[in-house]
Design an enzyme around this catalytic site. Structure first.
Site, PDB file in Angstrom:
ATOM      1  N   MET A  24     -18.530  30.835 -70.846  1.00  0.00           N
ATOM      2  CA  MET A  24     -19.870  30.601 -71.386  1.00  0.00           C
ATOM      3  C   MET A  24     -20.642  29.589 -70.540  1.00  0.00           C
ATOM      4  O   MET A  24     -20.085  28.892 -69.697  1.00  0.00           O
ATOM      5  CB  MET A  24     -19.767  30.108 -72.825  1.00  0.00           C
ATOM      6  CG  MET A  24     -19.124  31.118 -73.773  1.00  0.00           C
ATOM      7  SD  MET A  24     -18.966  30.514 -75.464  1.00  0.00           S
ATOM      8  CE  MET A  24     -20.694  30.427 -75.971  1.00  0.00           C
ATOM      9  N   HIS A  25     -21.949  29.527 -70.779  1.00  0.00           N
ATOM     10  CA  HIS A  25     -22.846  28.453 -70.325  1.00  0.00           C
ATOM     11  C   HIS A  25     -23.229  28.493 -68.849  1.00  0.00           C
ATOM     12  O   HIS A  25     -24.094  27.725 -68.426  1.00  0.00           O
ATOM     13  CB  HIS A  25     -22.253  27.062 -70.615  1.00  0.00           C
ATOM     14  CG  HIS A  25     -21.676  26.883 -71.973  1.00  0.00           C
ATOM     15  ND1 HIS A  25     -22.381  27.150 -73.134  1.00  0.00           N
ATOM     16  CD2 HIS A  25     -20.436  26.475 -72.378  1.00  0.00           C
ATOM     17  CE1 HIS A  25     -21.606  26.890 -74.173  1.00  0.00           C
ATOM     18  NE2 HIS A  25     -20.438  26.487 -73.745  1.00  0.00           N
TER      19      HIS A  25
ATOM     20  N   ASP B 198     -16.373  34.046 -74.307  1.00  0.00           N
ATOM     21  CA  ASP B 198     -14.914  34.148 -74.285  1.00  0.00           C
ATOM     22  C   ASP B 198     -14.259  33.718 -75.585  1.00  0.00           C
ATOM     23  O   ASP B 198     -13.293  34.354 -76.044  1.00  0.00           O
ATOM     24  CB  ASP B 198     -14.332  33.386 -73.098  1.00  0.00           C
ATOM     25  CG  ASP B 198     -14.808  31.934 -72.995  1.00  0.00           C
ATOM     26  OD1 ASP B 198     -15.567  31.463 -73.873  1.00  0.00           O
ATOM     27  OD2 ASP B 198     -14.420  31.276 -72.016  1.00  0.00           O
TER      28      ASP B 198
END
Length: 480
Positions: free
Chosen positions: A76-77, A232
């Site tokens: 992520m991110h 995830d």
């Protein structure tokens, strides 16, 4: 059959499941991380695509030919900045990059409602402050940016030609109105962006496009549908049947996560608890996030000149939990929950002439457990009741570590068959829901239980005073 792809930090994993949900084949390909400066963590987006092709082509061709749908999960991110030609303008800035700490305060000042809109405190790991950093330090690149994609969604673009994302992954950008499950014009404007820079939003099982003909041909597949997928952690939760209120998961991957499902948006930013959308419609979740978990095991094995993580686990188990003075603070990349501290770093404390590799190995396992105990305390302070967690990720292989974790967290740990498969399994399950129309209750079932570990009262007597010292050690180190 259904293909799940997990675009991780250390590698890409491909998993194929059958109609009954069983894993039929797996393959993976490694990835490297670049750290050119302190606090920086980057990857080349082209490497994700290349590793995806390698992982898929590592599967049996007869199995690949029978795939009916594809789901994507991923780290992520990550900020992937694309120009007008959809080519990356710079390396992607990853989830464990801490350079944008100053921009976090500036963004919260620019948009005082940010915590109410996003449900989260502004942290350097999230995507929005990364763009604020690029705007301040790389203005030419910011001006040329036409699209911002998360890592798995850049792979989707390469596979399908479509710019799309799902709710769970997008919640981690801090550009999403998490309660409304829609892009927030206010949060985008705070970073000088608008919705034209964002991909279209879908729920996790919704179809976002078809595999491009050239990719399908090279993979030996038809032009099968690709569903939105998940971040995830949300995908990993679906893989072990965590789909709703009160169900929980402990993920011991590169980072560590305690994930609990919620039937409504339940933010608690004051404790640095993450509140995001789940990968299923009408479901949210809370997380405590720890930037180093199994990565500490990998690092310690190398630092101690051991052949690999299995050797470190064996050494720690042979030593056992003892009332020694050795402590390890597992902050190799800073920390999120509950400290939101990108500057804190790992440390060994309490070493003496008697301290050897075995004591250090044992301290590493205990230190990661203590950090997760800090996180579960933050979740409980938010009113979340947690009595049981399913365990996934590479760290799930050690039952000795499981006894330490169960005792430190004060919860029952449930180990499942195939629990180490991780997010790729959840991605495959989302593909099955999207293609067949089956319900999440039918597809996202809990795998068979392999083992259950309860907290150990005798072990708690040894760990409790160590954890008291651990918490005092964080406060002392933070002051330095």
């Amino acid at each position: 059959m259904f293909l799940g792809l997990d675009i991780g930090t250390s590698g890409v994993k491909a998993v194929v499941t059958g109609a009954d949900g069983n894993v039929l084949a797996q393959s993976s390909a490694p990835l490297d991380v670049s750290r050119p400066h302190p606090l920086w963590s980057q990857q080349a987006p082209a490497d994700w695509v290349a590793a995806t092709h390698t992982a898929v082509l590592g599967l049996d061709p007869t199995i690949r030919a029978q795939v009916q749908g594809i789901g994507l999960a991923g780290q992520m991110h990550g900020a992937t900045l694309l120009g007008a030609d959809d080519a990356p303008l710079r390396p992607a800035i990853l989830w464990n990059d801490g350079r944008s700490f100053a921009e976090c305060a500036a963004l919260e000042s620019a948009q005082p409602r940010s915590r109410a809109i996003t449900g989260n405190i502004m942290m350097p790991g999230f995507t929005a402050p990364k763009l604020a950093w690029v705007r301040a330090h790389e203005p030419d690149i910011f001006a040329a940016t036409r699209t911002v994609l998360l890592p798995k969604d850049y792979v989707r673009l390469a596979l399908t030609g479509e710019k799309a994302s799902d709710m769970s992954d997008s919640a981690g950008t801090l550009w999403l109105d998490v309660g409304s499950r829609a892009w927030s014009p206010e949060m985008l404007a705070a970073t000088g962006l608008d919705e034209s820079h964002m991909p279209r939003l879908y729920e996790g099982p919704e179809v976002t496009g078809q595999l491009r003909a050239d990719v399908a041909q090279s993979w030996g597949m038809g032009t099968v549908p690709v569903v939105a997928g998940a971040g995830d952690n949300a995908a990993g939760a679906l893989g072990v049947g965590v789909t709703g209120e009160g169900q929980g998961m402990l993920s011991l991957g590169t980072s560590g996560v305690i994930f609990v499902g919620n039937d409504r948006f339940r933010p608690n930013p004051a404790q640095a608890v993450h509140a995001f959308c789940h990968a299923l419609p009408g479901v949210w979740h809370q997380m405590s996030v720890h930037l180093s978990a199994a990565s500490c095991i990998d690092w310690a094995a190398k630092a101690c000149n051991l052949p690999g993580p299995a050797d470190l686990f064996a050494l720690a188990e042979a030593h056992g939990v003892q009332a020694g003075s050795e402590l390890f603070l597992p902050y190799l990349s800073g920390e999120r929950t509950p400290h939101n501290d990108p500057h804190i770093r790992a440390a060994f404390l309490g070493l003496s002439n008697e301290s050897a590799t075995a004591q250090m190995a044992a301290a590493v396992l205990e230190g990661v457990a203590f950090a997760h105990a800090d996180g579960i305390d933050a979740l409980r302070a938010a009113g979340t009741q947690i009595e049981e967690l399913c365990v996934i990720g590479g760290g799930s292989r050690s039952t000795h570590w499981g006894r330490i974790l169960a005792t430190a967290l004060g919860v029952r740990l449930v180990y499942l068959d195939g629990g180490e498969v991780g997010p790729a399994l959840g991605a495959a399950r989302l593909a099955q829901i999207g293609v067949t129309g089956a319900s999440a209750a039918q597809v996202c079932t809990r795998p068979p239980v392999r083992a259950v570990i309860e907290p150990d009262a005798a072990l708690a007597e040894l760990l409790t005073p160590k954890r008291t010292r651990f918490r005092a050690a964080y406060a002392a180190l933070a002051a330095l």
